[in-house]
Design a protein around this motif. Structure first.
Motif, PDB file in Angstrom:
ATOM      1  N   LEU A 177     102.913  47.082  13.671  1.00 49.63           N
ATOM      2  CA  LEU A 177     102.140  48.257  14.084  1.00 49.63           C
ATOM      3  C   LEU A 177     101.703  48.184  15.533  1.00 49.63           C
ATOM      4  N   SER A 178     102.111  47.143  16.260  1.00 50.03           N
ATOM      5  CA  SER A 178     101.774  47.062  17.678  1.00 50.03           C
ATOM      6  C   SER A 178     102.780  47.816  18.538  1.00 50.03           C
ATOM      7  N   ARG A 179     103.878  48.282  17.960  1.00 50.50           N
ATOM      8  CA  ARG A 179     104.917  48.995  18.708  1.00 50.50           C
ATOM      9  C   ARG A 179     104.434  50.396  19.043  1.00 50.50           C
ATOM     10  N   GLU A 180     104.349  50.701  20.327  1.00 54.21           N
ATOM     11  CA  GLU A 180     103.875  52.015  20.755  1.00 54.21           C
ATOM     12  C   GLU A 180     105.013  53.023  20.690  1.00 54.21           C
ATOM     13  N   VAL A 181     104.729  54.205  20.174  1.00 52.07           N
ATOM     14  CA  VAL A 181     105.717  55.275  20.063  1.00 52.07           C
ATOM     15  C   VAL A 181     105.373  56.314  21.122  1.00 52.07           C
ATOM     16  N   ARG A 182     106.266  56.458  22.107  1.00 56.51           N
ATOM     17  CA  ARG A 182     105.996  57.405  23.197  1.00 56.51           C
ATOM     18  C   ARG A 182     107.312  57.889  23.776  1.00 56.51           C
ATOM     19  N   LEU A 183     107.392  59.190  24.016  1.00 54.97           N
ATOM     20  CA  LEU A 183     108.545  59.791  24.677  1.00 54.97           C
ATOM     21  C   LEU A 183     108.049  60.619  25.851  1.00 54.97           C
ATOM     22  N   LYS A 184     108.808  60.608  26.928  1.00 54.71           N
ATOM     23  CA  LYS A 184     108.443  61.380  28.104  1.00 54.71           C
ATOM     24  C   LYS A 184     108.758  62.861  27.872  1.00 54.71           C
ATOM     25  N   GLY A 185     108.051  63.700  28.608  1.00 54.50           N
ATOM     26  CA  GLY A 185     108.308  65.124  28.531  1.00 54.50           C
ATOM     27  C   GLY A 185     107.300  65.835  27.651  1.00 54.50           C
ATOM     28  N   LYS A 186     107.532  67.139  27.472  1.00 48.94           N
ATOM     29  CA  LYS A 186     106.642  67.968  26.672  1.00 48.94           C
ATOM     30  C   LYS A 186     107.424  68.736  25.617  1.00 48.94           C
ATOM     31  N   THR A 187     108.467  68.102  25.078  1.00 46.91           N
ATOM     32  CA  THR A 187     109.273  68.731  24.049  1.00 46.91           C
ATOM     33  C   THR A 187     108.662  68.476  22.671  1.00 46.91           C
ATOM     34  N   GLU A 188     109.295  69.109  21.649  1.00 43.62           N
ATOM     35  CA  GLU A 188     108.833  68.885  20.285  1.00 43.62           C
ATOM     36  C   GLU A 188     109.001  67.427  19.881  1.00 43.62           C
ATOM     37  N   LEU A 189     110.067  66.777  20.375  1.00 43.90           N
ATOM     38  CA  LEU A 189     110.262  65.365  20.044  1.00 43.90           C
ATOM     39  C   LEU A 189     109.138  64.510  20.631  1.00 43.90           C
ATOM     40  N   ALA A 190     108.704  64.836  21.861  1.00 49.76           N
ATOM     41  CA  ALA A 190     107.591  64.092  22.465  1.00 49.76           C
ATOM     42  C   ALA A 190     106.301  64.309  21.672  1.00 49.76           C
ATOM     43  N   GLU A 191     106.082  65.550  21.203  1.00 51.02           N
ATOM     44  CA  GLU A 191     104.901  65.812  20.390  1.00 51.02           C
ATOM     45  C   GLU A 191     104.996  65.086  19.050  1.00 51.02           C
ATOM     46  N   LEU A 192     106.208  65.041  18.484  1.00 50.90           N
ATOM     47  CA  LEU A 192     106.393  64.308  17.230  1.00 50.90           C
ATOM     48  C   LEU A 192     106.119  62.813  17.434  1.00 50.90           C
ATOM     49  N   ALA A 193     106.613  62.265  18.566  1.00 50.88           N
ATOM     50  CA  ALA A 193     106.349  60.854  18.869  1.00 50.88           C
ATOM     51  C   ALA A 193     104.856  60.605  19.028  1.00 50.88           C
ATOM     52  N   GLN A 194     104.154  61.532  19.676  1.00 52.31           N
ATOM     53  CA  GLN A 194     102.707  61.379  19.837  1.00 52.31           C
ATOM     54  C   GLN A 194     101.998  61.403  18.481  1.00 52.31           C
ATOM     55  N   SER A 195     102.460  62.271  17.586  1.00 52.43           N
ATOM     56  CA  SER A 195     101.867  62.322  16.246  1.00 52.43           C
ATOM     57  C   SER A 195     102.114  61.019  15.492  1.00 52.43           C
ATOM     58  N   PHE A 196     103.338  60.497  15.609  1.00 59.02           N
ATOM     59  CA  PHE A 196     103.646  59.215  14.965  1.00 59.02           C
ATOM     60  C   PHE A 196     102.769  58.096  15.531  1.00 59.02           C
ATOM     61  N   ASP A 197     102.558  58.117  16.865  1.00 56.81           N
ATOM     62  CA  ASP A 197     101.757  57.068  17.478  1.00 56.81           C
ATOM     63  C   ASP A 197     100.298  57.169  17.035  1.00 56.81           C
ATOM     64  N   GLN A 198      99.782  58.389  16.912  1.00 57.21           N
ATOM     65  CA  GLN A 198      98.418  58.556  16.401  1.00 57.21           C
ATOM     66  C   GLN A 198      98.309  58.045  14.969  1.00 57.21           C
ATOM     67  N   MET A 199      99.333  58.326  14.166  1.00 57.32           N
ATOM     68  CA  MET A 199      99.337  57.816  12.795  1.00 57.32           C
ATOM     69  C   MET A 199      99.391  56.292  12.793  1.00 57.32           C
ATOM     70  N   ARG A 200     100.216  55.722  13.716  1.00 57.68           N
ATOM     71  CA  ARG A 200     100.316  54.257  13.802  1.00 57.68           C
ATOM     72  C   ARG A 200      98.964  53.647  14.151  1.00 57.68           C
ATOM     73  N   ARG A 201      98.288  54.224  15.156  1.00 58.15           N
ATOM     74  CA  ARG A 201      96.989  53.694  15.548  1.00 58.15           C
ATOM     75  C   ARG A 201      95.968  53.808  14.418  1.00 58.15           C
ATOM     76  N   ALA A 202      96.024  54.927  13.689  1.00 57.87           N
ATOM     77  CA  ALA A 202      95.080  55.096  12.576  1.00 57.87           C
ATOM     78  C   ALA A 202      95.332  54.062  11.489  1.00 57.87           C
ATOM     79  N   ILE A 203      96.612  53.834  11.176  1.00 55.95           N
ATOM     80  CA  ILE A 203      96.938  52.835  10.147  1.00 55.95           C
ATOM     81  C   ILE A 203      96.545  51.442  10.621  1.00 55.95           C
ATOM     82  N   ALA A 204      96.837  51.141  11.903  1.00 57.57           N
ATOM     83  CA  ALA A 204      96.499  49.820  12.438  1.00 57.57           C
ATOM     84  C   ALA A 204      94.987  49.606  12.430  1.00 57.57           C
TER      85      ALA A 204
END
Length: 432
Positions: A177-204
């Motif tokens: 859970l230490s792996r950061e999920v981040r994508l550059k840009g402002k696309t839907e994939l970047a927003e999805l990565a940000q959501s995954f990273d928020q979920m990762r931080r919450a779980i961690a």
């Protein structure tokens, strides 16, 4: 309300179609570039064909050679001026220069052909289009390459973002859970990565809290069992001593042992009732600080050190105890201070060499009072498993009182120094 909803709907649709809009713009740009490349290459090929091929074909020497070939063909086959079929055969077999003529054309001109029935004036023209297909093919290939050149970076970025997101999620699914999920840009994939990273931080964070809770419970059990060990040891030791032959005829001595056993029993009961406060100390939650009271430091420390020395001597240790300085005043929490001394006693019983003297003495330094414990370490101390929970528990109790506990090992010597605060009024009086 309906108007508000109708205004928000396009924004949501637009926000969720960024990749589609970008793809559409990229396709349009690729198509425009492809058409431009095709037309440009076609025109360039036509210009090159006009400049290189047609210029050579329209040279006077080449026209005269072709004219002689046609004249020889007409003469050898006795072709008349009206026999167009025979002439078309020659034109088909000799690509490059052709000749326009009419059977009613005049017999004079720059270029003439003598048919079997009459002489006719002809006009040369270029019939070679051998490079048109090659030019069109090259133009189509280059246009397709231009289209792919525009689309490829966009497609590569999308595919790389998907691959990276998939790899990050695989690592997280594997338990890291230490792996950061981040994508550059402002696309839907970047927003999805940000959501995954928020979920990762919450779980961690949740797992960290659960881990800390488990560790706190483990430390609670260890600390409680460690702090209960010394009163239990005292209780059993004094009871064994009272039941032994040593005090069979000594009622006063037996009564003293029973009183000390009763005292150890009361301490055991008090510490058992403080289970909840112990949990607050080790869990890190905000707990009410202990109620500190100003006491006669000389009397309290003397009593604790005397009791410790008597118990250690009972267990076979030699104790060198110096007198506590007179007139000491302390601001402490008495149950916590007693617990610190019990932890020090427990560590001495477990790790100290009973063949060497244990030294205890007190040093007063105006604002602070220092209680020193000095003993030799037994040879098998390193082989005895320990969690250091006793010193940690004592150190926390010291900090709750505004003091500190320091420990150090130098060779086969072990030193523990308990620092206790002096009331502010006493400090001011001493300074005066």
């Amino acid at each position: 309300m309906n108007n508000a909803r109708s205004e928000k709907a396009p924004k949501i649709a637009l926000r969720h179609s960024r990749i589609g809009m970008r793809l559409l713009l990229v396709l349009l740009a690729a198509m425009v570039l492809g058409v431009a490349v095709y037309m440009g290459v076609t025109r360039l090929g036509a210009w090159a064909q006009d400049s290189i091929v047609y210029e050579r074909l329209f040279s006077e020497d080449y026209k005269q050679n072709m004219l002689r070939d046609l004249q020889n063909y007409v003469s050898d086959n006795h072709i008349s001026s009206s026999d167009y079929m025979q002439i078309s055969v020659w034109l088909t077999n000799n690509v490059g220069i052709g000749f326009f003529y009419d059977q009613n054309a005049p017999a004079q001109g720059d270029y003439t052909i003598a048919f079997s029935d009459r002489t006719v004036s002809v006009l040369p023209y270029v019939t070679s289009n051998a490079y048109d297909q090659q030019i069109a093919l090259v133009a189509a290939v280059l246009a397709l390459a231009a289209v792919l050149l525009v689309i490829a970076p966009f497609a590569r970025r999308i595919s790389s973002d998907i691959a990276r997101l998939s790899a990050d999620m695989a690592v997280i699914a594997g338990g890291d859970l230490s792996r950061e999920v981040r994508l550059k840009g402002k696309t839907e994939l970047a927003e999805l990565a940000q959501s995954f990273d928020q979920m990762r931080r919450a779980i961690a964070a949740r797992m960290q809290r659960e881990s800390e809770a488990v560790r706190a419970n483990q430390e609670l059990v260890a600390a409680l069992s460690h702090d209960l060990r010394t009163p239990l040891t005292k209780l059993s030791s004094y009871l064994e001593l009272a039941m032994g032959d040593r005090f069979c005829n000594d009622g006063a001595g037996m009564r003293a042992c029973v009183e000390r056993a009763a005292k150890a029993s009361r301490e055991l009961n008090e510490r058992t009732e403080e289970l909840f406060s112990y949990f607050l100390v080790f869990s890190g939650e905000a707990a009410e600080p202990p109620v500190l009271e100003v006491v006669d430091g000389t009397r309290v420390l003397s009593a604790l050190l005397d009791e410790q020395a008597e118990f250690l001597r009972l267990r076979g240790f030699s104790v060198e105890q110096q007198a506590v300085p007179k007139g000491l005043r302390l601001r402490v929490y008495l149950p916590g201070l007693s617990r610190v001394f019990d932890n020090m006693t427990s560590n001495i019983l477990r790790y100290a060499d009973s063949q060497r003297a244990v030294r205890t003495y007190v040093v007063a330094n105006g604002e602070r009072v220092f209680v020193h414990f000095d003993n030799s370490v037994r040879e098998d101390a390193d082989r005895r498993e320990g969690t250091n929970i006793g010193c940690r528990s004592a150190a926390r109790q010291a900090r709750l009182m505004g003091g500190e506990l320091r420990t150090e090992r130098a060779g086969n010597r072990y030193y523990a120094i308990l620092e206790l605060p002096v009331p502010e009024a006493e400090t001011t009086r001493a300074a005066r």
